[in-house]
Design a protein around this motif. Structure first.
Motif, mmCIF file in Angstrom:
data_model
loop_
_atom_site.group_PDB
_atom_site.id
_atom_site.type_symbol
_atom_site.label_atom_id
_atom_site.label_comp_id
_atom_site.label_asym_id
_atom_site.label_seq_id
_atom_site.Cartn_x
_atom_site.Cartn_y
_atom_site.Cartn_z
ATOM 1 N N MET A 183 88.370 -25.617 92.985
ATOM 2 C CA MET A 183 89.276 -25.762 94.135
ATOM 3 C C MET A 183 89.506 -24.482 94.933
ATOM 4 N N SER A 184 88.953 -23.355 94.477
ATOM 5 C CA SER A 184 89.252 -22.109 95.198
ATOM 6 C C SER A 184 88.508 -22.029 96.531
ATOM 7 N N ASN A 185 89.130 -21.339 97.462
ATOM 8 C CA ASN A 185 88.595 -21.186 98.827
ATOM 9 C C ASN A 185 88.422 -19.725 99.173
ATOM 10 N N ALA A 234 89.017 -31.499 97.516
ATOM 11 C CA ALA A 234 90.375 -31.428 96.964
ATOM 12 C C ALA A 234 91.078 -30.264 97.633
ATOM 13 N N ASN A 235 91.700 -30.569 98.736
ATOM 14 C CA ASN A 235 92.344 -29.503 99.504
ATOM 15 C C ASN A 235 93.701 -30.002 99.960
ATOM 16 N N ASN A 236 94.675 -29.101 99.925
ATOM 17 C CA ASN A 236 96.024 -29.536 100.297
ATOM 18 C C ASN A 236 96.111 -30.022 101.752
ATOM 19 N N SER A 281 99.624 -12.027 102.316
ATOM 20 C CA SER A 281 99.386 -11.260 101.080
ATOM 21 C C SER A 281 98.331 -11.868 100.161
ATOM 22 N N ARG A 282 98.038 -13.183 100.327
ATOM 23 C CA ARG A 282 96.977 -13.801 99.502
ATOM 24 C C ARG A 282 96.319 -14.873 100.371
ATOM 25 N N ILE A 283 95.399 -14.433 101.213
ATOM 26 C CA ILE A 283 94.787 -15.368 102.149
ATOM 27 C C ILE A 283 93.587 -16.037 101.474
ATOM 28 N N LEU A 284 93.685 -17.359 101.284
ATOM 29 C CA LEU A 284 92.686 -18.103 100.498
ATOM 30 C C LEU A 284 92.395 -17.275 99.241
ATOM 31 N N GLY A 285 91.116 -17.141 98.863
ATOM 32 C CA GLY A 285 90.819 -16.287 97.704
ATOM 33 C C GLY A 285 90.418 -14.888 98.141
ATOM 34 N N VAL A 290 92.933 -25.528 82.918
ATOM 35 C CA VAL A 290 93.194 -24.981 84.257
ATOM 36 C C VAL A 290 92.855 -23.492 84.243
ATOM 37 N N VAL A 291 91.974 -23.088 85.139
ATOM 38 C CA VAL A 291 91.532 -21.694 85.193
ATOM 39 C C VAL A 291 92.171 -21.038 86.412
ATOM 40 N N GLY A 292 93.132 -20.183 86.169
ATOM 41 C CA GLY A 292 93.905 -19.570 87.258
ATOM 42 C C GLY A 292 95.367 -19.903 87.053
ATOM 43 N N ALA A 293 96.165 -18.879 86.747
ATOM 44 C CA ALA A 293 97.588 -19.102 86.473
ATOM 45 C C ALA A 293 98.421 -18.515 87.596
ATOM 46 N N GLY A 294 97.970 -18.763 88.835
ATOM 47 C CA GLY A 294 98.712 -18.263 89.992
ATOM 48 C C GLY A 294 99.589 -19.350 90.580
ATOM 49 N N SER A 295 99.964 -19.161 91.846
ATOM 50 C CA SER A 295 100.886 -20.121 92.444
ATOM 51 C C SER A 295 100.277 -21.526 92.445
ATOM 52 N N LEU A 316 91.404 -22.773 89.894
ATOM 53 C CA LEU A 316 92.225 -22.234 90.988
ATOM 54 C C LEU A 316 92.403 -20.737 90.724
ATOM 55 N N SER A 317 91.272 -20.080 90.523
ATOM 56 C CA SER A 317 91.271 -18.673 90.129
ATOM 57 C C SER A 317 90.976 -17.739 91.291
ATOM 58 N N GLY A 318 90.366 -18.294 92.342
ATOM 59 C CA GLY A 318 89.916 -17.459 93.468
ATOM 60 C C GLY A 318 88.648 -16.686 93.153
ATOM 61 N N VAL A 319 88.042 -16.960 91.986
ATOM 62 C CA VAL A 319 86.857 -16.179 91.593
ATOM 63 C C VAL A 319 85.591 -17.026 91.721
ATOM 64 N N GLY A 320 84.746 -16.661 92.670
ATOM 65 C CA GLY A 320 83.509 -17.402 92.896
ATOM 66 C C GLY A 320 82.599 -17.341 91.681
HETATM 67 N N1 LIG Z 1 92.047 -26.401 97.238
HETATM 68 C C1 LIG Z 1 93.282 -26.150 97.609
HETATM 69 O O1 LIG Z 1 93.973 -26.988 98.208
HETATM 70 C C2 LIG Z 1 93.896 -24.824 97.291
HETATM 71 C C3 LIG Z 1 93.152 -23.798 96.801
HETATM 72 N N2 LIG Z 1 93.749 -22.609 96.524
HETATM 73 C C4 LIG Z 1 92.891 -21.544 96.063
HETATM 74 O O2 LIG Z 1 93.238 -21.172 94.756
HETATM 75 C C5 LIG Z 1 92.946 -19.810 94.554
HETATM 76 C C6 LIG Z 1 94.112 -19.160 93.844
HETATM 77 O O3 LIG Z 1 95.286 -19.247 94.610
HETATM 78 P P1 LIG Z 1 96.677 -18.736 93.982
HETATM 79 O O4 LIG Z 1 96.984 -19.460 92.731
HETATM 80 O O5 LIG Z 1 97.695 -18.779 95.032
HETATM 81 O O6 LIG Z 1 96.301 -17.220 93.658
HETATM 82 P P2 LIG Z 1 96.973 -16.210 92.661
HETATM 83 O O7 LIG Z 1 96.495 -14.881 93.026
HETATM 84 O O8 LIG Z 1 98.445 -16.491 92.616
HETATM 85 O O9 LIG Z 1 96.380 -16.602 91.225
HETATM 86 C C7 LIG Z 1 95.069 -16.395 90.817
HETATM 87 C C8 LIG Z 1 95.016 -16.582 89.314
HETATM 88 O O10 LIG Z 1 93.662 -16.568 88.901
HETATM 89 C C9 LIG Z 1 93.562 -15.749 87.743
HETATM 90 N N3 LIG Z 1 92.203 -15.215 87.603
HETATM 91 C C10 LIG Z 1 91.644 -14.193 88.266
HETATM 92 N N4 LIG Z 1 90.409 -13.969 87.807
HETATM 93 C C11 LIG Z 1 90.178 -14.881 86.850
HETATM 94 C C12 LIG Z 1 89.091 -15.151 85.989
HETATM 95 N N5 LIG Z 1 87.961 -14.447 86.048
HETATM 96 N N6 LIG Z 1 89.213 -16.174 85.100
HETATM 97 C C13 LIG Z 1 90.341 -16.899 85.039
HETATM 98 N N7 LIG Z 1 91.401 -16.688 85.823
HETATM 99 C C14 LIG Z 1 91.323 -15.683 86.719
HETATM 100 C C15 LIG Z 1 94.598 -14.665 87.947
HETATM 101 O O11 LIG Z 1 94.939 -14.020 86.732
HETATM 102 C C16 LIG Z 1 95.737 -15.505 88.524
HETATM 103 O O12 LIG Z 1 96.454 -16.099 87.464
HETATM 104 C C17 LIG Z 1 92.605 -19.225 95.919
HETATM 105 O O13 LIG Z 1 91.214 -19.069 96.012
HETATM 106 C C18 LIG Z 1 93.048 -20.289 96.897
HETATM 107 O O14 LIG Z 1 92.209 -20.354 98.024
HETATM 108 C C19 LIG Z 1 95.089 -22.400 96.668
HETATM 109 C C20 LIG Z 1 95.876 -23.384 97.175
HETATM 110 C C21 LIG Z 1 95.321 -24.670 97.573
#
Ligand SMILES: NC(=O)C1=CN([C@@H]2O[C@H](COP(=O)(O)OP(=O)(O)OC[C@H]3O[C@@H](n4cnc5c(N)ncnc54)[C@H](O)[C@@H]3O)[C@@H](O)[C@H]2O)C=CC1
Ligand SMILES: CC(=O)C(=O)O
Ligand SMILES: [Mg+2]
Length: 581
Positions: free
Chosen positions: A442-444, A488-490, A181-185, A328-333, A414-418
């Motif tokens: 850190m997003s991928n 910085a990757n898990n 349901s949420r593959i990388l970003g 921290v930019v991104g309030a996801g998992s 950790l926003s997933g937004v390039g």
């Molecule tokens: N480097 C690593 O080890 C890891 C990297 N990630 C990456 O982190 C990213 C997010 O993963 P999850 O938290 O699980 O996703 P998620 O979908 O649960 O959360 C994404 C968050 O980013 C926010 N967001 C979206 N657009 C934004 C913007 N323009 N500005 C600020 N915030 C914004 C959303 O509102 C949400 O809170 C993915 O790209 C994933 O690949 C995730 C786990 C490990």
């Protein structure tokens, strides 16, 4: 920081040249062509003549016996000629071509595959893992040639308890599970997300020495909300919207019960679940099963290690972490997982009343208590309006305002937004209150990184500490200087968590075990695994594994535990095959 001694793999390589090990025999219940078609046992032209006789292989192979070293060299030659022949082609094309050649070997001869992977992990990790694995998932239905792992779908409800016995291996230690349901970003990729568990488990084998015969990648296909995939004639998953609510949970429940029934000691890593299910399933299962959520817990460990490393790089005592201003930019998992662990660390260092200076943004900007609808998981990190008033900030403030006014020590994406760390944001980091501000994109995969390394050094200055989720090359800053890029990757944490949990025989995976893992990330995976074992023992969660019981684990010194972990790492080498009916 995360330049993890090229992982445990290179140590193993040093320790074990091709010919120095005498491997134990391996029992095989097949004969003849069936062996050649089984990548576990297949040695291709490497079967010695005596073995060809014993196993009914005479005449099924060309007569010359080729050694493992020669097979290895031959594969690497074809890989390098592919590299040469695809020079100048688009990056995606080259990456997929490299993935294909590795995947074909994986499908044919696992021993050789894992050996080349281990020995060349730095070059091959970006292919079997991020960023290429993202491209592979996006194109999975078109690339599909043969299945790998298990696929449980919403249509299998009521059948999973028997289906689990279709898996051919009697023992499974490590499962990586996704619902796609949420593959990388890259969002919802439905069944195509299976590439992620496969890539993660390859990292387990390469970095943690988990026996590949005991791993299982699993896709839980509950539908997809990706309209493009639903309309794609090649799409291999269920063509229906995702199950929701109790219907969804009943599928995951059934799968977890089935796994636990057949392999009560297997560890299940939840991977790339959308946020609501990531938190809900972690809450639901963590006390019942030996499981963890890599995006919440693995990422947190690796980010915390990086944050602590940054304090050290700044020449400050570790306790100063409590005073770091972190945006921290991104309030996801992932973002929330990091903040949860960082808050725990601050409270340990500065006492329960400490008030960490963390600022959290999502797609609607700065999260404050004034927000009308707020996710319960984000609520503890919402700023009270009074706290930010004097900074001139308010609910929903955008990133550039927040960076300009907070002047953070760390900006973590950790926003997933390039590209969300754009030129203006990066330039604002020059005014950081730290002489060596940290920027973690850190997003991928790569195209979803908040910024590229070269832009970070160009706009934010040469003094930054930079880390990214997907690999970037070091940056030439001119004047002979280099801007170092950390990854910085898990992936630096989860293999050790899984290995430590497995060898301790822990009933469940506790916060203490995860904390222990993050505290020794500078060392190799074996050290991470040993730290996890010791934490499991200290918390009386360890029940032992194989011949080693909890008492023996308790009596081991740190060094002995590390040795024990190393001793239990699987290593790819051809074993003599012994046939048994
Ligand atoms: N480097 C690593 O080890 C890891 C990297 N990630 C990456 O982190 C990213 C997010 O993963 P999850 O938290 O699980 O996703 P998620 O979908 O649960 O959360 C994404 C968050 O980013 C926010 N967001 C979206 N657009 C934004 C913007 N323009 N500005 C600020 N915030 C914004 C959303 O509102 C949400 O809170 C993915 O790209 C994933 O690949 C995730 C786990 C490990
Ligand atoms: C690395 C990882 O787990 C992710 O990007 O989701
Ligand atoms: Mg993930």
């Amino acid at each position: 920081m995360w330049r993890l001694a090229r992982s445990a793999a290179s140590n193993l390589r040093r320790a074990r040249p091709f010919s120095s090990c005498i491997p134990g025999p391996c029992i095989v219940h097949k004969r003849g062509a069936d062996i050649l078609h089984d990548p576990w046992f297949n040695k291709d032209t490497g079967f010695p003549l005596t073995e060809r006789d014993r196993l009914g292989l005479r005449g099924l192979l060309p007569p010359r016996v080729i050694s493992f070293e020669q097979q290895y060299a031959r594969f690497m030659e074809s890989y390098h000629s592919l590299e040469k022949n695809t020079q100048g082609q688009p990056d995606g094309f080259v990456s997929l071509a490299k993935w294909r050649i590795l995947n074909r070997l994986h499908d044919r001869n696992e021993t050789l595959y894992y050996r080349v992977l281990i020995d060349n992990i730095e070059d091959f990790a970006p292919i079997i893992y991020t960023p290429t694995v993202g491209l592979v998932c996006q194109n999975y239905s078109g690339l599909f040639r043969r299945p790998r792992g298990m696929y449980f779908s919403a249509k299998d409800k009521g059948e999973m308890m028997s289906m689990i016995y279709n898996w051919p291996a009697n023992q499974v230690d490590m499962i990586v599970l996704t619902d796609g349901s949420r593959i990388l970003g890259l969002g919802d990729l439905g069944v195509q997300g299976i590439g992620i568990p496969i890539g993660k488990l390859d990292m387990y084998v390469a970095a943690a020495g988990i026996n590949p015969q005991r791993i299982l990648p699993v896709m839980l296909d509950v539908g997809t909300n990706n309209q493009k995939l639903l309309e794609d004639r090649l799409y291999l998953g269920l063509r229906q919207p995702r199950l929701e609510g109790e219907e969804y949970l009943s599928i995951v429940d059934e799968f977890m019960e089935a796994v636990h029934t057949r392999w009560p000691k297997a560890i299940v890593q939840f991977e790339d679940f959308q946020m609501k299910w990531a938190f809900e399933t972690l809450q639901r299962y963590r006390k019942r099963f030996c499981m963890f959520n890599d995006d919440i817990q693995g990422t947190a460990g690796v980010a915390l290690a990086g944050l602590l490393g940054t304090v050290r790089t700044q020449g400050r005592p570790l306790a100063d972490f409590a005073n770091q201003k972190i945006v921290v930019v991104g309030a996801g998992s992932a973002g929330l997982g990091v903040l949860n662990m960082a808050v725990q660390a601050v409270k340990r260092m500065a006492g329960a009343d400490a008030n960490p200076q963390f600022f959290l943004l999502d797609k609607d900007g700065l999260i404050t208590k004034a927000r009308k609808v707020i996710d319960p998981a984000a609520a503890p990190f919402a700023k009270a309006p009074a706290e930010i008033e004097e900074l001139g900030l308010m609910e929903g403030a955008n990133l550039i305002e927040v960076v300009k006014k907070v002047k953070p020590h760390v900006l973590l994406g950790l926003s997933g937004v390039g590209g969300v760390f754009n030129e203006e944001v990066l330039k604002a980091m020059r005014e950081s209150d730290s002489a060596k501000p940290a920027i973690f994109a850190m997003s991928n995969p790569t195209m979803n990184a908040e910024c590229a390394a070269v832009d970070a050094f160009k706009h934010a200055g040469e003094n930054i500490v930079f880390a990214s989720g997907s690999p970037f090359k070091n940056v030439d800053l001119g004047n002979g200087k280099v801007g170092h890029v950390n990854q910085a990757n898990n992936m630096y944490l989860f293999p050790g968590i899984g290995l430590g949990a497995l060898l301790s025989g822990a009933r469940l995976i506790s916060d203490g075990m995860l904390q222990a893992a993050s505290e020794c990330i500078r060392d190799i995976t074996a050290e991470v695994g040993a730290a996890v074992i010791q934490a499991a023992v200290a918390e009386e969660l360890a029940e032992g594994h194989g011949d080693i019981g909890p008492r023996e684990l308790r009596q081991m010194s740190k060094e002995e535990t590390v040795e024990h972990v190393k001793h239990n790492m699987w290593f790819p080498i051809y074993s003599p095959l012994v046939h048994e009916k």
